[in-house]
Scaffold this motif. Sequence first.
Motif, PDB file in Angstrom:
ATOM      1  N   TYR A 108      89.337  -3.663 141.242  1.00 15.82           N
ATOM      2  CA  TYR A 108      89.603  -4.739 140.285  1.00 15.82           C
ATOM      3  C   TYR A 108      90.007  -5.992 141.050  1.00 15.82           C
ATOM      4  O   TYR A 108      90.404  -5.925 142.220  1.00 15.82           O
ATOM      5  N   ARG A 109      89.882  -7.146 140.378  1.00  9.81           N
ATOM      6  CA  ARG A 109      90.192  -8.423 141.024  1.00  9.81           C
ATOM      7  C   ARG A 109      91.681  -8.507 141.375  1.00  9.81           C
ATOM      8  O   ARG A 109      92.536  -8.087 140.608  1.00  9.81           O
ATOM      9  N   GLY A 110      91.939  -9.050 142.546  1.00  8.70           N
ATOM     10  CA  GLY A 110      93.313  -9.234 142.985  1.00  8.70           C
ATOM     11  C   GLY A 110      93.962  -7.991 143.552  1.00  8.70           C
ATOM     12  O   GLY A 110      95.160  -8.007 143.876  1.00  8.70           O
ATOM     13  N   GLU A 111      93.209  -6.911 143.703  1.00 12.55           N
ATOM     14  CA  GLU A 111      93.792  -5.627 144.110  1.00 12.55           C
ATOM     15  C   GLU A 111      94.494  -5.709 145.467  1.00 12.55           C
ATOM     16  O   GLU A 111      95.652  -5.307 145.604  1.00 12.55           O
ATOM     17  N   THR A 112      93.806  -6.235 146.473  1.00 10.46           N
ATOM     18  CA  THR A 112      94.418  -6.253 147.807  1.00 10.46           C
ATOM     19  C   THR A 112      95.302  -7.483 148.036  1.00 10.46           C
ATOM     20  O   THR A 112      96.076  -7.509 148.999  1.00 10.46           O
ATOM     21  N   PHE A 113      95.211  -8.479 147.167  1.00  8.64           N
ATOM     22  CA  PHE A 113      96.216  -9.541 147.188  1.00  8.64           C
ATOM     23  C   PHE A 113      97.572  -8.940 146.807  1.00  8.64           C
ATOM     24  O   PHE A 113      98.603  -9.267 147.382  1.00  8.64           O
ATOM     25  N   LEU A 114      97.528  -8.023 145.827  1.00 11.80           N
ATOM     26  CA  LEU A 114      98.755  -7.334 145.409  1.00 11.80           C
ATOM     27  C   LEU A 114      99.324  -6.490 146.547  1.00 11.80           C
ATOM     28  O   LEU A 114     100.535  -6.472 146.780  1.00 11.80           O
ATOM     29  N   SER A 115      98.440  -5.777 147.258  1.00 10.21           N
ATOM     30  CA  SER A 115      98.915  -4.921 148.349  1.00 10.21           C
ATOM     31  C   SER A 115      99.542  -5.747 149.465  1.00 10.21           C
ATOM     32  O   SER A 115     100.498  -5.304 150.111  1.00 10.21           O
ATOM     33  N   THR A 116      99.019  -6.964 149.681  1.00  9.54           N
ATOM     34  CA  THR A 116      99.587  -7.838 150.716  1.00  9.54           C
ATOM     35  C   THR A 116     100.938  -8.382 150.290  1.00  9.54           C
ATOM     36  O   THR A 116     101.899  -8.380 151.066  1.00  9.54           O
ATOM     37  N   ILE A 117     101.022  -8.842 149.050  1.00 11.92           N
ATOM     38  CA  ILE A 117     102.267  -9.424 148.537  1.00 11.92           C
ATOM     39  C   ILE A 117     103.386  -8.387 148.492  1.00 11.92           C
ATOM     40  O   ILE A 117     104.533  -8.672 148.828  1.00 11.92           O
ATOM     41  N   PHE A 118     103.026  -7.164 148.093  1.00 13.59           N
ATOM     42  CA  PHE A 118     104.039  -6.110 147.934  1.00 13.59           C
ATOM     43  C   PHE A 118     103.983  -5.077 149.055  1.00 13.59           C
ATOM     44  O   PHE A 118     104.274  -3.896 148.836  1.00 13.59           O
ATOM     45  N   THR A 119     103.640  -5.520 150.256  1.00 19.20           N
ATOM     46  CA  THR A 119     103.551  -4.602 151.395  1.00 19.20           C
ATOM     47  C   THR A 119     104.862  -3.875 151.647  1.00 19.20           C
ATOM     48  O   THR A 119     104.878  -2.679 151.993  1.00 19.20           O
ATOM     49  N   LEU A 120     105.966  -4.576 151.484  1.00 13.17           N
ATOM     50  CA  LEU A 120     107.274  -3.991 151.787  1.00 13.17           C
ATOM     51  C   LEU A 120     107.762  -2.999 150.729  1.00 13.17           C
ATOM     52  O   LEU A 120     108.751  -2.304 150.956  1.00 13.17           O
ATOM     53  N   VAL A 121     107.081  -2.937 149.583  1.00 12.57           N
ATOM     54  CA  VAL A 121     107.471  -1.982 148.540  1.00 12.57           C
ATOM     55  C   VAL A 121     107.008  -0.583 148.944  1.00 12.57           C
ATOM     56  O   VAL A 121     105.812  -0.365 149.163  1.00 12.57           O
ATOM     57  N   PRO A 122     107.900   0.401 149.075  1.00  7.71           N
ATOM     58  CA  PRO A 122     107.509   1.752 149.496  1.00  7.71           C
ATOM     59  C   PRO A 122     106.552   2.403 148.489  1.00  7.71           C
ATOM     60  O   PRO A 122     106.668   2.190 147.280  1.00  7.71           O
ATOM     61  N   ARG A 123     105.627   3.205 149.000  1.00  6.48           N
ATOM     62  CA  ARG A 123     104.681   3.893 148.115  1.00  6.48           C
ATOM     63  C   ARG A 123     105.392   4.928 147.244  1.00  6.48           C
ATOM     64  O   ARG A 123     104.900   5.291 146.175  1.00  6.48           O
ATOM     65  N   ALA A 124     106.547   5.376 147.696  1.00  7.00           N
ATOM     66  CA  ALA A 124     107.321   6.319 146.887  1.00  7.00           C
ATOM     67  C   ALA A 124     107.803   5.664 145.599  1.00  7.00           C
ATOM     68  O   ALA A 124     107.932   6.310 144.563  1.00  7.00           O
ATOM     69  N   VAL A 125     108.060   4.362 145.661  1.00  5.57           N
ATOM     70  CA  VAL A 125     108.475   3.613 144.476  1.00  5.57           C
ATOM     71  C   VAL A 125     107.274   3.260 143.616  1.00  5.57           C
ATOM     72  O   VAL A 125     107.355   3.264 142.385  1.00  5.57           O
ATOM     73  N   TRP A 126     106.140   2.955 144.262  1.00  7.63           N
ATOM     74  CA  TRP A 126     104.914   2.573 143.544  1.00  7.63           C
ATOM     75  C   TRP A 126     103.771   3.437 144.074  1.00  7.63           C
ATOM     76  O   TRP A 126     103.028   3.023 144.942  1.00  7.63           O
ATOM     77  N   PRO A 127     103.606   4.648 143.559  1.00  8.30           N
ATOM     78  CA  PRO A 127     102.605   5.587 144.086  1.00  8.30           C
ATOM     79  C   PRO A 127     101.176   5.054 144.032  1.00  8.30           C
ATOM     80  O   PRO A 127     100.359   5.383 144.891  1.00  8.30           O
TER      81      PRO A 127
END
Length: 429
Positions: free
Chosen positions: A290-309
Amino acid sequence: MATIIDWILIVISSIFFFKSLGRLLNYKSKTIADYIIIVIYIFNCLPILLDNTIGVPRYTAWFINFQIALDNNLIRIVYALYILASIICLYIYIKLYNPKKTNVYRQNNSIIFKKRVLPILVYLPYLHILVTGNITHYFSYGTAGIRGLTSTFYQLNTALVFISLFSFCCMFFCRKLQKSDYVILFTYAFSLIWIDGKRYIVVTLIITFLFFLLNSVNVEHKKPPIKKALVVIFLVLIVFNSIYSLYVKPIAESSSDSMYMSYRIDYGRDDVTKFVLYRELISNDPILDYRGETFLSTIFTLVPRAVWPSKPYPHYRYLTSALYGTSSPLDIPAGMTPSLYEMSVANLGVFLGIITTIFILIFSCLWADNSKSIPRKGLYLLLIIGLLTQSMDALIVYMAIAPLSAFASWAKRSVRSKHRFKIEQKVKG
């Protein structure tokens, strides 16, 4: 038609490149946009010149999809116009930008990177290797895969390398250099090249050292012989690239075709951009879900995957998965290096992606140029170069430090302003 547009890009970009290079070598540059044009020329324009003189590389194995994209005339035209629009806007910015004052780096006044802290930060990647017991993996030169290093270790060490590089420049270039200091500079540069194991670090080092040198106290009196040094560096780079292609990079064989393909994959970003444009315009099959998918991953890089699976993965995984045709972003044998040019298109579509890329480049240059701190301006320059040539997860440390540094500087100015105001009030009283 595609060939004509290609040559228009080649001629105009070459003119801009030599103008920017001339300003830098003659100590007349007033904006980091000159450095950005040089980087764009090397990674995005020079490959088009090579396509139309030497020829398009014969991509094989995993990279066969590059061949399909590069041979499509519509994609060639769109790509050339895309790059042309961005460098013309940068050139207009260079002509219009007129700084009120030119700063020179004489002393380190950083709140975060203080003098006592800098030596420790410089040694971080070396200490990381020693503490983790991986020193034996570095007895030979090569990429992380060849050395048998885990991706987690290598990614962390890459981040520490960038911290070390920035810290070294802050500590090294704030004083007048002696001839013996250049031995230290080349020794340190060689050690980082050896540790990192990838070719892109060479270009990053050259641009970074050049920026700090040209903005340091060393250019106020006797100008360093930069032109002669760059000729030597260029020759060494050619030899280094040939050895790397033959003995380090596993995709390269002894044939000239294979070496040429290896060079283009490592130093070019035209292939990945054209590939994403092809998926958008011809295949109608975007590389992202979907659009913006990896922009989100860059912006929220520091968010642990355990918090956002379900957090999106770094952009290079989707790019590589689409190129190799694997079933999952996690199922990739290696990673292709992305670029802002293709990342914007993949996230926002062709039209909005082109506009966004140009906006990001111009805004970033303006933001950096308006900074009064030379180290902070150098930090922004490294971020922009990273956007154009690297996966942003490698630059996560800079992404965190840049706003923190800006906030610390703002807080320092605010405290000083309030203190000055109180003094003035006491004097009036």
